[in-house]
Design a protein around this motif. Structure first.
Motif, PDB file in Angstrom:
ATOM      1  N   ARG A  52       6.396 -24.743 -11.754  1.00 56.61           N
ATOM      2  CA  ARG A  52       6.428 -24.252 -10.379  1.00 56.61           C
ATOM      3  C   ARG A  52       6.996 -25.322  -9.449  1.00 56.61           C
ATOM      4  O   ARG A  52       6.267 -26.183  -8.964  1.00 56.61           O
ATOM      5  CB  ARG A  52       5.015 -23.842  -9.944  1.00 56.61           C
ATOM      6  CG  ARG A  52       4.459 -22.752 -10.843  1.00 56.61           C
ATOM      7  CD  ARG A  52       3.151 -22.167 -10.359  1.00 56.61           C
ATOM      8  NE  ARG A  52       2.982 -20.853 -10.953  1.00 56.61           N
ATOM      9  CZ  ARG A  52       1.989 -20.014 -10.682  1.00 56.61           C
ATOM     10  NH1 ARG A  52       1.060 -20.355  -9.808  1.00 56.61           N
ATOM     11  NH2 ARG A  52       1.927 -18.829 -11.248  1.00 56.61           N
ATOM     12  N   ASP A  88      -3.337 -23.103 -11.080  1.00 58.24           N
ATOM     13  CA  ASP A  88      -3.295 -21.866 -10.297  1.00 58.24           C
ATOM     14  C   ASP A  88      -3.650 -22.170  -8.845  1.00 58.24           C
ATOM     15  O   ASP A  88      -2.938 -21.784  -7.920  1.00 58.24           O
ATOM     16  CB  ASP A  88      -4.283 -20.852 -10.884  1.00 58.24           C
ATOM     17  CG  ASP A  88      -4.348 -19.580 -10.074  1.00 58.24           C
ATOM     18  OD1 ASP A  88      -3.268 -19.056  -9.729  1.00 58.24           O
ATOM     19  OD2 ASP A  88      -5.457 -19.111  -9.764  1.00 58.24           O
ATOM     20  N   ASP A 134      -0.940 -22.519  -5.206  1.00 60.36           N
ATOM     21  CA  ASP A 134      -1.001 -21.763  -3.949  1.00 60.36           C
ATOM     22  C   ASP A 134      -1.084 -22.717  -2.760  1.00 60.36           C
ATOM     23  O   ASP A 134      -0.447 -22.513  -1.727  1.00 60.36           O
ATOM     24  CB  ASP A 134      -2.226 -20.826  -3.914  1.00 60.36           C
ATOM     25  CG  ASP A 134      -1.901 -19.434  -4.433  1.00 60.36           C
ATOM     26  OD1 ASP A 134      -1.082 -19.333  -5.374  1.00 60.36           O
ATOM     27  OD2 ASP A 134      -2.452 -18.455  -3.892  1.00 60.36           O
TER      28      ASP A 134
HETATM   29 MG    MG Z   1      -2.079 -17.885  -8.642  1.00 62.40          MG
END
Ligand code: MG
Ligand code: IPM
Length: 359
Positions: free
Chosen positions: A106, A246, A250
């Motif tokens: 990411r 995770d 964000d």
């Molecule tokens: Mg997520």
């Protein structure tokens, strides 16, 4: 010819995915490399159509494709289904597991044009450019879990379980990513409390001797959350387990101005999967308001990682940059003095720029 499985999914998925597909079609025209797009149902859309979030035909198609382009999954209509039938647990997680996608990349970049869209001060976010390497098929998401009634009341548990081998392969990959960048690796854990984190940390310590050119630091996940907001430009590559990744991704998305900007690539198996990191945004679905750029940037990652089309990936990213520089914005990144456009128009503008750059 490359086969691409196209899974629009739910909510805004069916609006953003076609914009990225059209970008890939233009790349195909320009490069002469053929893409075969095959669409399939997944998530809530698949539950409604055939009663299963991940129909066997969809999984089969993915396994037989060179790459998967996924929109987003889930929505309030399916929130009250039993846990094991929900789109997230019945489609997204098995899809990642079945394809062997243990590494989720990411990248988080703060574009100059969007610096004022970030809620943080310009001088804090300026120069931010890092990649989160999130472990994707282990930890709490896949460990033993149970909900049960006991004589003293109900209880439930999830297990953060990692084998040494699972840690090794993701850490190796992160070192390799760091080697191709600014050669700084931050390993994020909670080794002051969790034994799985102790194993994680020791494994990183062992493997670092194989990558002497990479500078390694360890950071507790709570401190990392703070440092990401305080001095995001410090980071180059972060590697962490599934749940921490995770949550941190964000948080990191906010730095870039909007979660609507962040792409991702899930690697590790024969077929890789590309998806925006944001969810299905049911509140704005069907209104031509969603930002297609995260999905378009995910397609750029596909060109690079799955097809080795480095230059084409760069051109797509450059086209996105130019559109932003010209002041076009979807509502999530709008600012005074910019021109607000919808999903379709944003896609069209990117393709116009791409057409200009790759004349
Ligand atoms: Mg997520
Ligand atoms: C993500 C999402 C998913 C995850 C959800 C939808 C299951 O939040 O890709 O970050 O937690 O992995």
């Amino acid at each position: 010819m490359y086969k691409i499985a196209v899974l629009p999914g739910d909510g805004i998925g069916p609006e953003i995915v076609p914009e990225a597909v059209k970008v890939l079609e233009l790349v195909s025209q320009k490069s002469g490399i053929k893409f075969l797009f095959q669409e399939a149902l997944v998530g809530g859309a698949a539950i409604d159509a055939c009663g299963q979030a991940l129909p066997p035909e969809t999984l089969q198609l993915c396994l037989e494709s060179h790459a998967v382009l996924l929109g987003s999954i889930g929505g309030p209509q399916w929130d009250n289904l039993p846990h094991e039938q929900r789109p997230e647990t019945a489609a997204l997680l098995p899809l990642r597991k079945q394809l062997g996608l243990y590494a989720n990349l990411r990248p988080v970049r703060v574009y100059d044009a969007l610096i004022d869209a970030s809620p943080l001060k310009r001088e804090v976010v300026a120069g931010t450019d890092f990649v989160i390497v999130r472990e994707l098929t282990g930890g709490l998401y896949f460990g033993p879990q149970k909900r049960e009634k006991t004589p003293s009341g109900e209880r439930a548990y999830d297990t953060m379980l990692y084998t040494k081998e699972e840690i090794e392969r993701i850490v190796h990959l992160a070192f390799k990513v760091a080697r191709g960048r600014r050669r700084r690796l931050t390993s994020v854990d909670k080794a002051n409390v969790l034994v799985s984190s102790r194993l994680w940390r020791e494994t990183v310590e062992e493997l670092k001797t194989l990558y002497p050119e990479v500078e390694v630091e360890h950071m507790y996940v709570d401190n990392c959350a703070m440092q990401l907001v305080r001095r995001p430009a410090h980071f180059d590559v972060l590697v962490t387990e599934n749940t921490f990744g995770d949550i941190l991704s964000d948080l990191a998305a906010v730095l870039s101005g909007s979660i609507g900007m962040l792409p991702s690539a899930s690697l590790g198996g024969k077929t890789a999967l590309y998806e925006p990191i944001h969810g299905s945004a049911p509140d704005i679905a069907g209104q031509d308001k969603a930002n297609p750029l995260a999905t378009i940037l995910s397609a750029a990652m596909m060109l690079r990682y799955s097809f080795g089309m480095e230059r084409a990936g760069e051109v797509v990213e450059e086209a996105v940059l130019r559109v932003l520089d010209k002041g076009y914005r979807t509502p999530d990144i709008a600012a005074p003095g910019t021109t607000v456009v919808g999903t379709r128009k944003m896609g069209e503008l990117v393709r116009e720029e791409l057409d200009r750059i790759w004349a």
